[in-house]
Motif scaffolding. Sequence first.
Motif, PDB file in Angstrom:
ATOM      1  N   GLU A 268       1.122  -1.013   0.358  1.00 46.02           N
ATOM      2  CA  GLU A 268       0.091  -0.212   0.023  1.00 46.02           C
ATOM      3  C   GLU A 268       1.101   1.040   0.220  1.00 46.02           C
ATOM      4  O   GLU A 268       2.387   0.941  -0.876  1.00 46.02           O
ATOM      5  N   THR A 269       0.436   2.304   1.106  1.00 44.61           N
ATOM      6  CA  THR A 269       1.187   3.618   1.052  1.00 44.61           C
ATOM      7  C   THR A 269       1.786   4.200   2.636  1.00 44.61           C
ATOM      8  O   THR A 269       1.213   2.779   3.564  1.00 44.61           O
ATOM      9  N   TYR A 270       2.336   4.732   2.009  1.00 44.08           N
ATOM     10  CA  TYR A 270       3.044   5.303   3.904  1.00 44.08           C
ATOM     11  C   TYR A 270       1.750   5.527   4.194  1.00 44.08           C
ATOM     12  O   TYR A 270       2.010   5.613   5.536  1.00 44.08           O
ATOM     13  N   ALA A 271       0.920   6.406   4.211  1.00 44.12           N
ATOM     14  CA  ALA A 271       0.218   7.144   4.460  1.00 44.12           C
ATOM     15  C   ALA A 271      -1.146   6.008   4.991  1.00 44.12           C
ATOM     16  O   ALA A 271      -1.617   6.133   6.498  1.00 44.12           O
ATOM     17  N   GLU A 272      -1.421   4.737   4.728  1.00 39.00           N
ATOM     18  CA  GLU A 272      -2.113   3.050   5.208  1.00 39.00           C
ATOM     19  C   GLU A 272      -0.716   3.246   6.378  1.00 39.00           C
ATOM     20  O   GLU A 272      -1.475   2.223   7.291  1.00 39.00           O
ATOM     21  N   VAL A 273       0.694   2.984   6.228  1.00 41.72           N
ATOM     22  CA  VAL A 273       1.270   2.749   7.823  1.00 41.72           C
ATOM     23  C   VAL A 273       1.073   3.582   8.491  1.00 41.72           C
ATOM     24  O   VAL A 273       1.162   3.448  10.403  1.00 41.72           O
ATOM     25  N   GLY A 274       0.800   5.386   8.408  1.00 38.49           N
ATOM     26  CA  GLY A 274       0.280   6.620   9.915  1.00 38.49           C
ATOM     27  C   GLY A 274      -0.901   5.803   9.552  1.00 38.49           C
ATOM     28  O   GLY A 274      -0.436   6.021  11.130  1.00 38.49           O
ATOM     29  N   ILE A 275      -1.708   5.225   9.459  1.00 36.91           N
ATOM     30  CA  ILE A 275      -2.941   5.242   9.616  1.00 36.91           C
ATOM     31  C   ILE A 275      -3.014   3.864  11.050  1.00 36.91           C
ATOM     32  O   ILE A 275      -3.567   4.214  12.104  1.00 36.91           O
ATOM     33  N   TYR A 276      -2.262   2.712  10.141  1.00 41.53           N
ATOM     34  CA  TYR A 276      -1.772   1.716  11.444  1.00 41.53           C
ATOM     35  C   TYR A 276      -1.690   2.332  12.388  1.00 41.53           C
ATOM     36  O   TYR A 276      -1.499   1.425  13.239  1.00 41.53           O
ATOM     37  N   SER A 277      -0.767   3.228  12.398  1.00 42.23           N
ATOM     38  CA  SER A 277       0.874   3.240  13.168  1.00 42.23           C
ATOM     39  C   SER A 277      -0.550   4.290  14.494  1.00 42.23           C
ATOM     40  O   SER A 277      -0.328   4.228  16.057  1.00 42.23           O
TER      41      SER A 277
END
Length: 254
Positions: free
Chosen positions: A19-28
């Motif tokens: 996916e994208t770093y944005a999704e990683v941010g949401i997950y974090s």
Amino acid sequence: ALAGDVFNFIDKWSLKSMETYAEVGIYSSAANIVAICAIVQTTFNLLWAPLAMKHYEDDPSNKSFYIKANGCITIAMFFVGAAVICFKDIIVFLLGNDYREAATVIPFLLFNPIMMTVSETTVYGINFKNKTWLHGVITTICALVNIVLNTCFIPSYSAEGAALATAISYIVFYILRTLLSNKCYPVRYPNIKYSIVSILFFGYSFLNTFYSIKWIPNFMLFIIFIGILIGLYKKIVKILFETIFNELKDKIKK
């Protein structure tokens, strides 16, 4: 702790890859909110480890101690977890805009602290019998499960898919810890009750992840879940209330 580090790495790495770093941010962001439950987890682990070992050394045949501890922490963790799900929208609103999109990721991530903490009461048979190598086997199996599930879920469900993969992986983690520990040191834990509560909590998490539920119906689901939880563990709840009442009575007398 090792299992948590492994799963945390796999989930974020999988999200970055697919996916994208944005999704990683949401997950974090969701993981940071779930850390509320980790406070209970850390506190319990610090108190439980020496107590469990001492009790085993003093009287290995008395297993009711572990069953009661299992019941108490099951009630505490699922209550806190359900409360976080019920009030997640309020929590993310208070934390600010950076956390808004994390609301739907929170429910399934709660399986991390819940399954990890409750399994601490069922896993000590492995330590009692000095078969600690089994911890490595369990973590390896669950890591492989997590990789497969992330590969399946993330392309379709993004951060929510990673959270779902984490939830199922931690359920497997709990099952393996409990089964292998019981092979070493058999204890008759209320596994049917725990399974019912886990299935209901999974359903509650699923609804709050993939559907938009209004606050009042969601609060009603929370009350129903807590009612079932208390009903299944009513003996433990009674013991808890009696203990608290006696403690308060003793303090008033002093």
